[in-house]
Scaffold this motif. Structure first.
Motif, mmCIF file in Angstrom:
data_model
loop_
_atom_site.group_PDB
_atom_site.id
_atom_site.type_symbol
_atom_site.label_atom_id
_atom_site.label_comp_id
_atom_site.label_asym_id
_atom_site.label_seq_id
_atom_site.Cartn_x
_atom_site.Cartn_y
_atom_site.Cartn_z
ATOM 1 N N GLU A 1 -8.984 6.464 7.414
ATOM 2 C CA GLU A 1 -8.047 6.981 6.852
ATOM 3 C C GLU A 1 -6.947 5.741 5.991
ATOM 4 N N GLN A 2 -6.765 4.790 6.742
ATOM 5 C CA GLN A 2 -5.936 3.726 6.089
ATOM 6 C C GLN A 2 -6.524 3.288 4.946
ATOM 7 N N ASP A 3 -7.699 3.597 4.215
ATOM 8 C CA ASP A 3 -8.188 3.143 2.948
ATOM 9 C C ASP A 3 -7.419 4.236 1.669
ATOM 10 N N ARG A 4 -6.983 5.039 2.367
ATOM 11 C CA ARG A 4 -6.414 6.013 1.216
ATOM 12 C C ARG A 4 -5.105 5.410 0.589
ATOM 13 N N ALA A 5 -4.540 4.394 1.442
ATOM 14 C CA ALA A 5 -3.343 3.615 0.804
ATOM 15 C C ALA A 5 -3.437 2.930 -0.242
ATOM 16 N N PHE A 6 -4.768 2.589 -0.744
ATOM 17 C CA PHE A 6 -4.810 1.816 -1.923
ATOM 18 C C PHE A 6 -4.549 2.515 -2.956
ATOM 19 N N PHE A 7 -4.171 3.768 -3.003
ATOM 20 C CA PHE A 7 -4.111 4.895 -4.196
ATOM 21 C C PHE A 7 -2.883 5.533 -4.251
ATOM 22 N N ASN A 8 -2.248 5.446 -5.558
ATOM 23 C CA ASN A 8 -0.852 6.240 -5.406
ATOM 24 C C ASN A 8 -1.347 7.898 -5.452
ATOM 25 N N VAL B 1 -11.151 9.350 -8.290
ATOM 26 C CA VAL B 1 -11.753 8.031 -7.887
ATOM 27 C C VAL B 1 -12.587 8.175 -6.520
ATOM 28 N N ILE B 2 -13.860 7.806 -6.518
ATOM 29 C CA ILE B 2 -14.599 7.679 -5.233
ATOM 30 C C ILE B 2 -14.467 6.416 -4.557
ATOM 31 N N PHE B 3 -14.064 6.364 -3.231
ATOM 32 C CA PHE B 3 -13.987 5.323 -2.422
ATOM 33 C C PHE B 3 -15.311 5.003 -1.815
ATOM 34 N N VAL B 4 -16.042 3.992 -2.084
ATOM 35 C CA VAL B 4 -17.321 3.469 -1.582
ATOM 36 C C VAL B 4 -17.038 2.560 -0.432
ATOM 37 N N HIS B 5 -17.443 3.209 0.773
ATOM 38 C CA HIS B 5 -17.114 2.312 2.012
ATOM 39 C C HIS B 5 -18.102 1.325 2.339
ATOM 40 N N GLY B 6 -17.934 0.572 3.013
ATOM 41 C CA GLY B 6 -18.841 -0.841 3.342
ATOM 42 C C GLY B 6 -19.747 -0.668 4.499
ATOM 43 N N GLY B 7 -20.488 -1.620 4.958
ATOM 44 C CA GLY B 7 -21.285 -1.737 5.879
ATOM 45 C C GLY B 7 -22.479 -2.369 5.373
ATOM 46 N N MET C 1 0.838 -1.190 0.065
ATOM 47 C CA MET C 1 -0.055 0.105 0.122
ATOM 48 C C MET C 1 0.863 1.204 0.156
ATOM 49 N N TYR C 2 0.297 2.398 -0.534
ATOM 50 C CA TYR C 2 1.229 3.522 -0.545
ATOM 51 C C TYR C 2 1.149 4.233 0.675
ATOM 52 N N ASN C 3 1.764 5.264 1.229
ATOM 53 C CA ASN C 3 1.978 6.141 2.235
ATOM 54 C C ASN C 3 0.655 6.986 2.287
ATOM 55 N N LEU C 4 0.242 6.956 3.451
ATOM 56 C CA LEU C 4 -0.739 8.115 3.837
ATOM 57 C C LEU C 4 -0.654 9.318 3.709
ATOM 58 N N THR C 5 -1.559 10.073 3.109
ATOM 59 C CA THR C 5 -1.551 11.396 2.888
ATOM 60 C C THR C 5 -2.707 11.934 3.682
ATOM 61 N N LYS C 6 -2.406 13.300 4.088
ATOM 62 C CA LYS C 6 -3.700 14.068 4.827
ATOM 63 C C LYS C 6 -4.514 14.577 3.635
ATOM 64 N N PRO C 7 -5.771 14.579 4.107
ATOM 65 C CA PRO C 7 -6.588 15.200 3.045
ATOM 66 C C PRO C 7 -6.385 16.795 2.787
ATOM 67 N N PHE C 8 -6.471 17.330 1.659
ATOM 68 C CA PHE C 8 -6.466 18.737 1.387
ATOM 69 C C PHE C 8 -7.776 19.390 1.488
ATOM 70 N N GLU C 9 -8.900 18.679 1.399
ATOM 71 C CA GLU C 9 -9.973 19.358 1.819
ATOM 72 C C GLU C 9 -10.965 18.464 2.473
ATOM 73 N N ALA C 10 -11.610 19.040 3.516
ATOM 74 C CA ALA C 10 -12.754 18.158 4.189
ATOM 75 C C ALA C 10 -13.804 19.155 4.176
ATOM 76 N N ALA C 11 -15.185 18.734 4.005
ATOM 77 C CA ALA C 11 -16.146 19.391 3.930
ATOM 78 C C ALA C 11 -17.577 18.655 4.265
ATOM 79 N N LYS C 12 -18.759 19.347 4.370
ATOM 80 C CA LYS C 12 -19.980 18.901 4.481
ATOM 81 C C LYS C 12 -20.880 19.164 3.196
ATOM 82 N N LEU C 13 -21.840 18.292 2.734
ATOM 83 C CA LEU C 13 -22.762 18.614 1.573
ATOM 84 C C LEU C 13 -24.083 18.168 2.144
#
Length: 313
Positions: A47-54, A34-40, A1-13
């Motif tokens: 946050e660890q799921d960001r590491a699937f992406f370069n 790419v949109i990451f569609v979480h489970g449940g 997996m890739y190194n984790l990076t911090k989000p550059f944007e966090a907001a509400k819709l």
């Protein structure tokens, strides 16, 4: 997996009078979306799921679905259906002014990814799916009534413990009553037991840290209540809808890679196999030594390889 990076944007819709969704964007501001569609449903993004992406190539979009993660109100079941979530994904795409994006989802995330792509096939460039789940009665019965119970009898005993003997003919229905109880302790005890059952069965080699997550009341409450709500209502879909020929025809052109654990007892491989039969164009990778989790070595490796492959489409 890739190194984790911090989000550059966090907001509400805000998507309805009731629901406000939380989203985050990380990686490359000018990268491939790419949109990451979480489970449940109800799991929320971690946050660890960001590491699937370069992070140098992808623009990674996290969206906490209604009632899940940092979206509010937590665990709310009103106006919370598959088709509400499909509309939310499309609202977010439009809000971010993205023409087309890639879609990545596992478990319930694979369900919602298929539902979204079948509703908006012209907006999806590719899909990476894991642990295929289509909410058919047979799939739900295997995990919540008679199937996985034969492989994890000790965990099953804990799962059924809150349910009185006369109500055990339908565990999903019995849990529905407790998860919606007006008594806080009844509701939270049921939520912990429901969530622990899934955490205890998701890996070939169970991680105690995953089971500990199920003991956290806020997370367990949202996870269990929303999951049960969707399952009791059969995903708000026709039985087998996502596998119907006319629905598959809508998305047949979308390049898709599926990663499936051979020993997945949460979303058994038979469903991925059915998807391959109706949609032979997909690439189906079966991991011989994995269960359901995306965190198992062979599964993780193939998911990262899939995102690397599709980033240049």
């Amino acid at each position: 997996m890739y190194n984790l990076t911090k989000p550059f944007e966090a907001a509400k819709l805000k998507v309805s009078d009731i629901h406000t969704l939380h989203y985050e964007i990380s990686g490359n501001r000018d990268g491939v979306p790419v949109i990451f569609v979480h489970g449940g449903p109800g799991g929320g993004c971690i946050e660890q799921d960001r590491a699937f992406f370069n992070p140098e190539k992808w623009k990674v979009i996290f969206l906490d679905q209604r009632g899940a993660g940092k979206s509010t109100p937590s665990a709310n079941l009103e106006e919370n259906t598959t088709w509400d979530l499909v509309k939310d994904m499309e609202r977010l795409r439009e809000h971010l002014k993205i023409d087309k994006w890639h879609v990545f989802g596992g478990s319930w995330g694979s369900t919602l990814s298929l539902a979204y792509s079948q509703s908006h096939p012209d907006r999806v460039k590719s899909m990476v799916l894991r642990g295929i789940f289509t909410l058919r009665k047979s799939e739900l019965h295997f995990f919540y009534q008679n199937g996985t119970s034969h492989l994890f009898p000790e965990a099953w005993e804990e799962f059924i413990a809150p349910i009185p003997e006369p109500e055990r003919g339908d565990f999903m229905l019995a849990y529905h009553a407790q998860l919606n109880s007006v008594d806080d302790e009844t509701r939270l005890r049921a939520a912990r037991a429901w969530s622990k059952w899934e955490m205890a069965t998701s890996k070939l080699h169970v991680n105690p840290a995953d089971i500990a997550e199920a003991e956290k009341d806020d997370w367990a409450n949202a996870f269990a209540r929303i999951e049960n709500h969707y399952f009791i209502n059969e995903g708000f879909m026709r039985e087998g809808q996502l596998l119907e020929k006319q629905e598959i025809e809508k998305i047949r052109h979308i390049p898709t890679i599926v990663v499936q654990g051979r020993y997945d007892v949460v979303c058994p491989i038979t469903t991925a196999w059915q998807l391959k039969k109706v949609w032979p164009e997909i690439t189906l990778n079966i991991v011989p030594d994995a269960g359901h989790s995306s965190r198992e070595r062979g599964t993780t490796k193939l998911l990262v390889e899939a995102t690397d492959k599709f980033v240049d489409l």
